[in-house]
Every structure is written in C-alpha cells, then in structure tokens.
Design a protein around this motif. Structure first.
Motif, mmCIF file in Angstrom:
data_model
loop_
_atom_site.group_PDB
_atom_site.id
_atom_site.type_symbol
_atom_site.label_atom_id
_atom_site.label_comp_id
_atom_site.label_asym_id
_atom_site.label_seq_id
_atom_site.Cartn_x
_atom_site.Cartn_y
_atom_site.Cartn_z
ATOM 1 N N PRO A 72 70.103 24.051 74.506
ATOM 2 C CA PRO A 72 68.861 23.625 75.148
ATOM 3 C C PRO A 72 68.631 22.118 75.151
ATOM 4 C CG PRO A 72 68.394 24.361 72.930
ATOM 5 C CD PRO A 72 69.884 24.489 73.113
ATOM 6 N N PHE A 73 69.649 21.335 74.745
ATOM 7 C CA PHE A 73 69.444 19.889 74.637
ATOM 8 C C PHE A 73 70.216 19.116 75.709
ATOM 9 C CE2 PHE A 73 68.800 21.241 70.127
ATOM 10 C CZ PHE A 73 67.439 21.024 70.119
ATOM 11 N N LEU A 74 69.716 17.899 75.962
ATOM 12 C CA LEU A 74 70.349 17.012 76.948
ATOM 13 C C LEU A 74 71.727 16.573 76.448
ATOM 14 C CD1 LEU A 74 68.637 14.096 78.800
ATOM 15 C CD2 LEU A 74 70.700 13.632 77.485
ATOM 16 N N ARG A 75 72.707 16.679 77.328
ATOM 17 C CA ARG A 75 74.073 16.230 77.017
ATOM 18 C C ARG A 75 74.523 15.249 78.093
ATOM 19 N NH1 ARG A 75 73.701 17.364 71.945
ATOM 20 N NH2 ARG A 75 73.226 19.565 71.575
ATOM 21 N N MET A 76 75.234 14.217 77.673
ATOM 22 C CA MET A 76 75.577 13.168 78.647
ATOM 23 C C MET A 76 76.920 12.527 78.323
ATOM 24 S SD MET A 76 73.332 9.825 79.672
ATOM 25 C CE MET A 76 73.410 9.051 78.073
ATOM 26 N N ASP A 77 77.679 12.274 79.361
ATOM 27 C CA ASP A 77 78.858 11.408 79.263
ATOM 28 C C ASP A 77 78.382 10.026 79.704
ATOM 29 O OD1 ASP A 77 81.097 9.886 79.773
ATOM 30 O OD2 ASP A 77 82.231 11.492 80.727
ATOM 31 N N GLY A 78 77.968 9.228 78.724
ATOM 32 C CA GLY A 78 77.278 7.960 79.006
ATOM 33 C C GLY A 78 78.056 7.025 79.913
ATOM 34 N N VAL A 116 78.170 8.285 83.513
ATOM 35 C CA VAL A 116 76.849 8.110 84.133
ATOM 36 C C VAL A 116 76.640 6.646 84.502
ATOM 37 C CG1 VAL A 116 74.362 8.196 83.681
ATOM 38 C CG2 VAL A 116 75.812 10.116 83.008
ATOM 39 N N PHE A 117 77.006 5.772 83.596
ATOM 40 C CA PHE A 117 76.826 4.335 83.810
ATOM 41 C C PHE A 117 77.504 3.887 85.119
ATOM 42 C CE2 PHE A 117 77.233 -0.144 83.281
ATOM 43 C CZ PHE A 117 76.292 -0.544 82.353
ATOM 44 N N LYS A 118 78.770 4.254 85.259
ATOM 45 C CA LYS A 118 79.533 3.805 86.436
ATOM 46 C C LYS A 118 78.951 4.386 87.726
ATOM 47 C CE LYS A 118 83.840 3.495 83.932
ATOM 48 N NZ LYS A 118 84.740 4.492 83.383
#
Ligand code: UT7
Length: 319
Positions: A205-211, A214-216
C-alpha cells in the motif's frame, strides 16, 4: 470565450517539519543529503484524521473569497487527488457537500502529480464549450498516508497540502492553451501497487519509485510540454512571465528552466518549504505567487506537472 482565473487559494496543515525533525524521528537521513539532492528543507504533514477533503475545502473557501463569489454559483467542481478520503464518494462530492453547493457536476481526476494540470485542462474545455460557466479546480493531497516511513529514498520527499482556483467564462483572456499526455508503459517507475480486495488491503500500500528513472523522464517531458503549449498559444517561451513547474526536486525544476531558456528568477519555487505535494504542488505555488504580488494581472503563467502513470500536463494562461 476563455476560462479565466478569478481566485486562488491554498492550505497547508500544521507546522513545517524540517529535515532535522525527520532525522530526529529516527529516519536514517540528514539535512545535507536532502537539501543537496532535492532542495527540500521542510514540508507540512497532516495530523492523523486530517483528510484531503478538509485541506481542499479550506483552499477552495480561500479561492472563492478572493473571487468574491458564493459556492452556490459554481456549476463544476473537479478535484485532482491520488489520496482521496474514500474509494467513493469522490473527494469532489465531499467538498461540494461541505461548501453547500447543490447541482454542480463534481468528480475526481487521478493523474497523480499531473492531476491539477489535467483538471485545469478539463475544466477549461467545459467552459470553452459553453456548457459550464464557473468551475472550482482543486489539487488536494495527504501523501504522508501512502509513504513507507522506513524507505528513506521516498519518505523525505513528500508533503501534504491543497491548492485551488476558481475559473469563470470570460471574454477577457484566461487559459490560452492546455496539453495532457500519458505513457502507461512507464507505470512501473512510480506507483502505489496495493489494492482493496475483499475488505483487505492486498499487495503493497505504499509509494514506490525508481528515482533516477523518474528524474530523467520528468526533465524531458516538462521541457517538451512547455514548448507544446507555448507553440499552441503562439507565445514564445521567452515571453512567459512565470513558470510554475511541478515541485518535486529543485534539480528537476532548474534543469527544466534551463532547457527552456527561462531565467531562474521567473520560476516559482516552493519545493524547499512544501516538499512534493503531488497534485497540490502547482496550485499551492500559484496561490503563493498571486498573494505575494509576484504574479500580476495580464502576465503569462505557464503551469506544468508530471507524475505517476506516467502522466504529464501543462497550461499557459494569461492571468
Ligand atoms: O512527482 C514526481 C516524484 N518524484 C520525483 O520527482 C523524484 C525524482 N528523483 C529524484 O528526485 C532523485 O532520484 C532522488 C532525490 C529521489 C534520489 O536522488 P539520487 O541522486 O537519484 O540518489 P540515489 O537514489 O541514487 O541514492 C544515492 C544514495 C544511496 O546510497 P548508496 O547506495 O550510494 O550508498 C541511497 O541509499 O543516497 C542514499 N539515500 C539517502 N541518504 C540519506 C537515499 N535516500 C537517502 C536519504 N538520506 N533520505
């Protein structure tokens, strides 16, 4: 006929929470890392029990007050949120009820950090079509509820808040051009993959990110869509008075400004004090710059967002 902004408002919950405050709460981080990598110095975090509809209601009331109109005169209410109070009814309907409006069309838009720019574009199309005359567009989030406070790579980045605008049909210029795009093949780089199923939360239920991914992605599409709306409106990027990009990371904001050739002092920045408030970030920054007198009537303001989906959207408006 244009959709013209006649009022702005915003709401931040409680007191600022500094990077040192987060470290003191036991998160394995430090002010130097967060400031260097993101530009974030503090954010606002809602108390347990405070909801997106409560923050959005206050932002809406402030926008209506600036516009000098009553909520009963609205015929469209759109809320951009990825942290709604409930699965349903929509946060827009909850805010409508609290405002005492009856009869306006009310619905939520789910485009994560691009949500406000999507909602603004939708409202603009309703107004331009002649079917609706007065719209309330809100971005409201309590992202702190979907953060894994054990994941230092994401939990330090986000904050809570809401921003709102009131739009009215007008012969005077308002929104000049809008654009919205998505690329669902990129859904894996930023998401909350959990579900409610059979009365239980299943999955994560939590936010997951490939930072870094996402940045690019963000830098590329924020520059592209800014150029797209300027071209559609016949306005040179050099003639934009204020750029309000999604407030996720000062390095993304600065890289976008640089790519577009827009001077740093024409870019509105709140990420240092608000963190990333997702759909609320753009209307929060807009309201701040309107109320402190930077944004003046007649100036050209370019707002743009990018977020999970992946989605991206923008609007060029003559304020
Ligand atoms: O609305 C859109 C939402 N998201 C974004 O826009 C985010 C876009 N991405 C970013 O802003 C950046 O990628 C981040 C700020 C998320 C991360 O910056 P980075 O320069 O890409 O760092 P990283 O993830 O590659 O991590 C570098 C190091 C790692 O340590 P090692 O493996 O090199 O030893 C991390 O463990 O930094 C470490 N780290 C931290 N250290 C202290 C990660 N988070 C933290 C933290 N405090 N909070």
């Amino acid at each position: 006929m244009f959709a013209r902004v006649i009022g702005t408002g915003s709401c931040l919950p409680g007191n600022p929470v500094s990077n040192d405050d987060l470290a003191a709460r036991g998160i394995d981080t430090n002010d130097e890392w967060i400031v260097t990598r993101t530009g974030i110095r503090s954010r606002y975090l809602a108390e347990p029990g405070t909801t997106s509809s409560q923050l959005g209601l206050t932002a809406a009331q402030r926008a209506l007050e600036m516009a000098g109109i009553g909520a009963e005169t609205l015929d469209l209410i759109i809320v951009a949120t990825s942290t709604p109070d409930y699965i349903f009814p929509s946060t827009a309907c909850l805010i409508q009820g609290k405002l005492g409006n009856k009869g306006a069309a009310a619905f939520d838009v789910q485009a994560v950090c691009s949500g406000f720019t999507y909602a603004l574009g939708i409202a603009e199309k309703f107004i331009r079509s002649g079917s609706h005359r007065r719209a309330l567009v809100i971005g409201a989030e309590v992202f702190s509820r979907i953060l894994d406070w054990n994941d230092r790579g994401t939990c330090v980045l986000f904050g809570d808040g809401a921003g709102a605008v009131v739009l009215e049909a007008s012969e005077k210029p308002g929104i000049l051009a809008t654009a919205m795009h998505a690329d669902g093949s990129q859904s894996g780089i930023l998401n909350v993959p959990g579900q409610v199923c059979g009365g239980q939360v299943t999955g994560d239920p939590f936010l997951r990110m490939d930072g870094q991914a996402v940045f690019k992605f963000a830098v590329r599409v924020l520059a592209d869509i800014a150029e797209e709306v300027c071209a559609n409106a016949g306005v040179a990027t050099a003639d934009v008075d204020w750029l309000i990009p999604h407030q996720a990371n000062i390095r993304i904001i600065e890289a976008t400004g640089k790519k577009l050739g827009i001077d740093r002092d024409k870019v509105i920045v709140t990420v240092d004090r608000h963190g990333n408030t997702s759909a609320a970030s753009v209307p929060l920054a807009l309201d701040e710059a309107v109320r402190d007198g930077r944004i003046q009537r007649g100036q050209k303001v370019l707002v743009e967002g990018v977020g999970g989906g992946f989605t991206w959207g923008a609007a060029l408006l003559e304020f």
